[in-house]
Design an enzyme around this catalytic site. Structure first.
Site, PDB file in Angstrom:
ATOM      1  N   LYS A 150     -19.875  42.787 -96.006  1.00  0.00           N
ATOM      2  CA  LYS A 150     -20.429  43.340 -95.754  1.00  0.00           C
ATOM      3  C   LYS A 150     -20.442  42.949 -93.654  1.00  0.00           C
ATOM      4  CE  LYS A 150     -23.349  46.289 -97.086  1.00  0.00           C
ATOM      5  NZ  LYS A 150     -24.004  45.755 -98.034  1.00  0.00           N
ATOM      6  N   ARG A 152     -27.760  55.463-100.125  1.00  0.00           N
ATOM      7  CA  ARG A 152     -27.786  54.627-101.431  1.00  0.00           C
ATOM      8  C   ARG A 152     -28.400  55.557-102.370  1.00  0.00           C
ATOM      9  NH1 ARG A 152     -30.361  49.723 -99.485  1.00  0.00           N
ATOM     10  NH2 ARG A 152     -30.633  49.440 -97.541  1.00  0.00           N
ATOM     11  N   ARG A 210     -26.262  31.694 -97.590  1.00  0.00           N
ATOM     12  CA  ARG A 210     -26.185  32.466 -96.574  1.00  0.00           C
ATOM     13  C   ARG A 210     -26.968  32.233 -95.382  1.00  0.00           C
ATOM     14  NH1 ARG A 210     -25.895  38.390 -97.748  1.00  0.00           N
ATOM     15  NH2 ARG A 210     -28.136  38.291 -97.579  1.00  0.00           N
ATOM     16  N   ARG A 229     -32.644  33.864 -95.034  1.00  0.00           N
ATOM     17  CA  ARG A 229     -33.904  35.239 -95.079  1.00  0.00           C
ATOM     18  C   ARG A 229     -34.867  34.674 -96.798  1.00  0.00           C
ATOM     19  NH1 ARG A 229     -29.360  40.029 -95.326  1.00  0.00           N
ATOM     20  NH2 ARG A 229     -29.449  40.236 -93.052  1.00  0.00           N
ATOM     21  N   ARG A 251     -32.203  42.524-107.298  1.00  0.00           N
ATOM     22  CA  ARG A 251     -31.347  43.718-106.314  1.00  0.00           C
ATOM     23  C   ARG A 251     -30.533  44.263-106.776  1.00  0.00           C
ATOM     24  NH1 ARG A 251     -30.448  40.480-100.324  1.00  0.00           N
ATOM     25  NH2 ARG A 251     -29.960  42.618 -99.500  1.00  0.00           N
TER      26      ARG A 251
END
Length: 248
Positions: free
Chosen positions: A47, A122, A161, A194, A205
């Site tokens: 995304k 969510r 990432r 991150r 997650r």
């Protein structure tokens, strides 16, 4: 609201090349159709890679709940003050408050042609509140893009990432490397990784995502505006699919 003299001083401080670029952008965008998009997908589904591309292509604004909350708090708007009170107490910001801040954000000039909403809703309750707010504006979500991908593919993606903090541009050491390792292509500023981009955090997650978000996916599927995106493909292939879906 700034008075005219303050506004003119602000404009005088802007470089001519920036003014011309913005004018040309707005002229180009004038003929673009309105689009209100919702991107749903687990962490690492792409995304963040696709949002800036689609935002620029279709002259949309990218609405992230976290960014909007921070902006509202910094601006000290009435809703921002309420949000800060909740956060200072360690409480969650209520759904109604988040939707209200979103409603405010949609009035900004850069959101005139529509938006990409990422990270919200969510829950089904949030989806219903979002629909109610858009209905009051005489609008609705046009397309919900579900970035569908197997959990097994995501670990390699996540651990490689890297992010450019101020713009949200994302890179990957294998799949979408920057031109210079560790450096943003556009600004030359350093990239960060991150703290939660590791396998253990990812599994946790993903479990939470599936439990919480599957009902939201089902909600939009029943409405008939959900499109599954094959997010395991390369970023370039996914971009082609997303552009085609958004254009129709």
């Amino acid at each position: 609201m700034a008075n005219s003299s303050t506004a003119s001083v602000d404009m005088e401080d802007v470089q001519t090349v920036d003014l011309m670029s913005e004018l040309l952008r707005r002229m180009k965008c004038a003929s673009k159709p309105d689009k209100r998009l919702l991107f749903i997908g687990p962490p690492g589904s792409g995304k963040g890679t696709q949002s800036p591309v689609i935002k620029d292509e279709f002259c949309l604004c990218h609405l992230s709940t976290g960014d909007m909350l921070r902006a509202a708090v910094a601006a000290k708007s009435p809703l921002g003050v309420k949000a800060k009170e909740a956060m200072d107490k360690g409480e969650l910001v209520s759904d109604d408050l988040v939707v209200g801040i979103m409603d405010e954000a949609m009035n900004r000039p850069k959101c005139q042609k529509g938006f990409i909403l990422d990270g919200f809703p969510r829950t089904v309750t949030q989806a219903e509140k979002l629909d109610e707010m858009l209905n009051r504006r005489g609008a609705q979500i046009d397309k919900v893009l579900n970035f569908a991908i197997d959990d097994s593919v995501l670990e390699e993606r996540i651990t490689g990432r890297w992010i450019h903090p101020s713009s949200g541009r994302s890179y990957h050491t294998k799949f979408a490397p920057p031109k210079v390792p560790g450096v943003d292509d556009v600004t030359g500023e350093p990239l960060i990784q991150r703290k939660d981009d590791n396998a253990d955090v990812l599994r946790s997650r993903l479990d939470a995502f599936h439990k919480q978000t599957q009902p939201v996916i089902d909600y939009y599927a029943k409405k008939g505006n959900l499109v599954n995106i094959p997010a395991e493909k390369s970023p370039e292939e996914v971009t082609k699919v997303v552009k085609k879906v958004v254009s129709t």
